[in-house]
Design an enzyme around this catalytic site. Sequence first.
Site, PDB file in Angstrom:
ATOM      1  N   GLY A 219      48.718  40.930  38.019  1.00 16.95           N
ATOM      2  CA  GLY A 219      48.636  39.851  39.466  1.00 16.95           C
ATOM      3  C   GLY A 219      48.757  38.773  39.261  1.00 16.95           C
ATOM      4  O   GLY A 219      49.420  38.199  40.526  1.00 16.95           O
ATOM      5  N   THR A 220      49.735  38.172  38.644  1.00 16.30           N
ATOM      6  CA  THR A 220      50.159  36.709  38.593  1.00 16.30           C
ATOM      7  C   THR A 220      51.789  37.074  39.251  1.00 16.30           C
ATOM      8  O   THR A 220      52.278  36.699  40.326  1.00 16.30           O
ATOM      9  CB  THR A 220      50.963  37.144  37.018  1.00 16.30           C
ATOM     10  OG1 THR A 220      49.739  36.065  36.482  1.00 16.30           O
ATOM     11  CG2 THR A 220      51.672  35.281  36.748  1.00 16.30           C
TER      12      THR A 220
ATOM     13  N   ASN B 198      37.688  33.588  39.982  1.00 17.18           N
ATOM     14  CA  ASN B 198      37.370  33.927  38.687  1.00 17.18           C
ATOM     15  C   ASN B 198      36.121  33.082  37.308  1.00 17.18           C
ATOM     16  O   ASN B 198      35.816  33.690  36.527  1.00 17.18           O
ATOM     17  CB  ASN B 198      39.008  34.219  37.946  1.00 17.18           C
ATOM     18  CG  ASN B 198      39.248  32.472  38.325  1.00 17.18           C
ATOM     19  OD1 ASN B 198      40.160  32.213  38.681  1.00 17.18           O
ATOM     20  ND2 ASN B 198      40.036  32.483  36.068  1.00 17.18           N
TER      21      ASN B 198
ATOM     22  N   SER C 228      45.095  43.270  40.280  1.00 15.58           N
ATOM     23  CA  SER C 228      45.319  43.618  39.232  1.00 15.58           C
ATOM     24  C   SER C 228      44.778  44.529  38.328  1.00 15.58           C
ATOM     25  O   SER C 228      43.365  44.654  37.910  1.00 15.58           O
ATOM     26  CB  SER C 228      45.298  42.316  38.568  1.00 15.58           C
ATOM     27  OG  SER C 228      45.940  41.912  37.001  1.00 15.58           O
TER      28      SER C 228
ATOM     29  N   CYS D 241      42.153  29.060  30.241  1.00 17.98           N
ATOM     30  CA  CYS D 241      42.243  28.904  28.821  1.00 17.98           C
ATOM     31  C   CYS D 241      43.201  30.056  28.740  1.00 17.98           C
ATOM     32  O   CYS D 241      42.464  31.405  28.400  1.00 17.98           O
ATOM     33  CB  CYS D 241      41.168  29.221  28.125  1.00 17.98           C
ATOM     34  SG  CYS D 241      41.086  29.812  26.864  1.00 17.98           S
TER      35      CYS D 241
HETATM   36  N1  PLP Z   1      44.071  36.008  39.872  1.00 21.74           N
HETATM   37  C1  PLP Z   1      42.757  35.961  39.330  1.00 21.74           C
HETATM   38  C2  PLP Z   1      42.283  35.736  40.252  1.00 21.74           C
HETATM   39  C3  PLP Z   1      42.765  36.319  38.458  1.00 21.74           C
HETATM   40  O1  PLP Z   1      41.779  36.244  37.362  1.00 21.74           O
HETATM   41  C4  PLP Z   1      44.315  36.469  37.336  1.00 21.74           C
HETATM   42  C5  PLP Z   1      44.082  36.410  35.515  1.00 21.74           C
HETATM   43  O2  PLP Z   1      43.329  36.106  35.127  1.00 21.74           O
HETATM   44  C6  PLP Z   1      45.461  36.716  38.047  1.00 21.74           C
HETATM   45  C7  PLP Z   1      45.543  35.980  39.191  1.00 21.74           C
HETATM   46  C8  PLP Z   1      46.467  36.899  37.313  1.00 21.74           C
HETATM   47  O3  PLP Z   1      46.321  38.344  36.923  1.00 21.74           O
HETATM   48  P1  PLP Z   1      47.645  38.902  35.360  1.00 21.74           P
HETATM   49  O4  PLP Z   1      46.469  38.871  34.673  1.00 21.74           O
HETATM   50  O5  PLP Z   1      46.940  40.483  35.443  1.00 21.74           O
HETATM   51  O6  PLP Z   1      48.416  38.611  35.920  1.00 21.74           O
END
Ligand code: PLP
Length: 385
Positions: free
Chosen positions: A71-72, A144, A192, A317
Amino acid sequence: MTPAVYLDYNATTPVRPEAAAAVADALALTGNASSVHRFGRLARRKLEDAREAVAALVGAPAERVVFTSGGTEANNLALTGAGCARRLVSAGEHDSVLNAAAGAEGGAERIPLRRDGVVDLDALEARLGEDSRPALVSVMLANNETGVIQPVARAAETAHGRGALVHCDAVQGAGKIPVDMAALGVDLLSLSAHKLGGPQGVGALIVAEGIALAPLMLGGGQERRHRAGTENLPGIAGFGAAAECALAGLERMAGLAELRDRLERRLRARAPEIKIYGAGAPRLSNTSCFGVPGLAAETQVMALDLAGIAVSAGAACSSGKVAPSHVLGAMGASEAEAGSAIRISLGWDSGAPDIERFLEAWSALYSRIARGTSARGTPAANPAA
Ligand code: PLP
């Protein structure tokens, strides 16, 4: 020994057996999906099957899916790849959006949240009207920390009305609520795998037709030139299997609201001064973020861990250190309030016994704190008073 209770699905979910099997199958394959021989063609078939499954989860055509390392990366690719001079992001976005947006000329422009955790659409509209440079708006599907579901379709309508592109971080929403990219009306959407029962380290950016995107990774022409590098086939195969299961399991996810609401009713009865964040807004069925003044998040997380129960501090965190939550801060919580918030998040194999174990351990902790406060002269039933 009593088995541990996992209540931290928004951090990561246990890998579904179907996803683990798909990863193992793909690991047993030899072949690079870009090779033209039979081994390559087999790998390609697996890759494209997974692409279809991931696309189906969000109602998009398979060819719009760009696989990433998570996701990042998907968020970074969207925010920087779109190449817009202005980046307007809701104040409750994940750090991967906030930090990627910060690279815009003049930095990221944060759109405030209302006290219930929903993005302020009037502020978005006003901000867009202030400057006519090309803009990208990023509003997440669900938060999240609080689970608050954002009015993404309305944000997209507002943004498109002003000529802006729209990105949605759907990492927490996908697999928990139905997602239809066309109905949301967004141009870019991040996913993700590990938030929906797939492996960690794999994700996707869905890029609507006609949206030009500069790649972050330079090299070969993989992923239709959007993301160079040999694809992580085992991870992607696991993602595809998890996406299929998540789509089939949406009803069960919705049913988790009953468990979550029961938990919140019992918490309110036990600790009337409790603050439940986002309770007044539409929320994911699996998430509850709450705090009691005087009961530090870190103390709760550690005490619960000793009791075999895994929860998160409501505060983000990412490095093992708890920092004040920008999300709760944007909702008007004081630093002390944000510092007492914890998050429980349920998932595809959570059940009522998990909630009971949590309530038992949390109530014991609360009683200890309340007794301590009471000894210092504050009524036991209301340590906040
Ligand atoms: N976006 C949101 C809303 C998330 O909660 C997270 C992970 O906690 C991410 C992006 C990042 O995803 P990844 O862990 O696959 O890099």
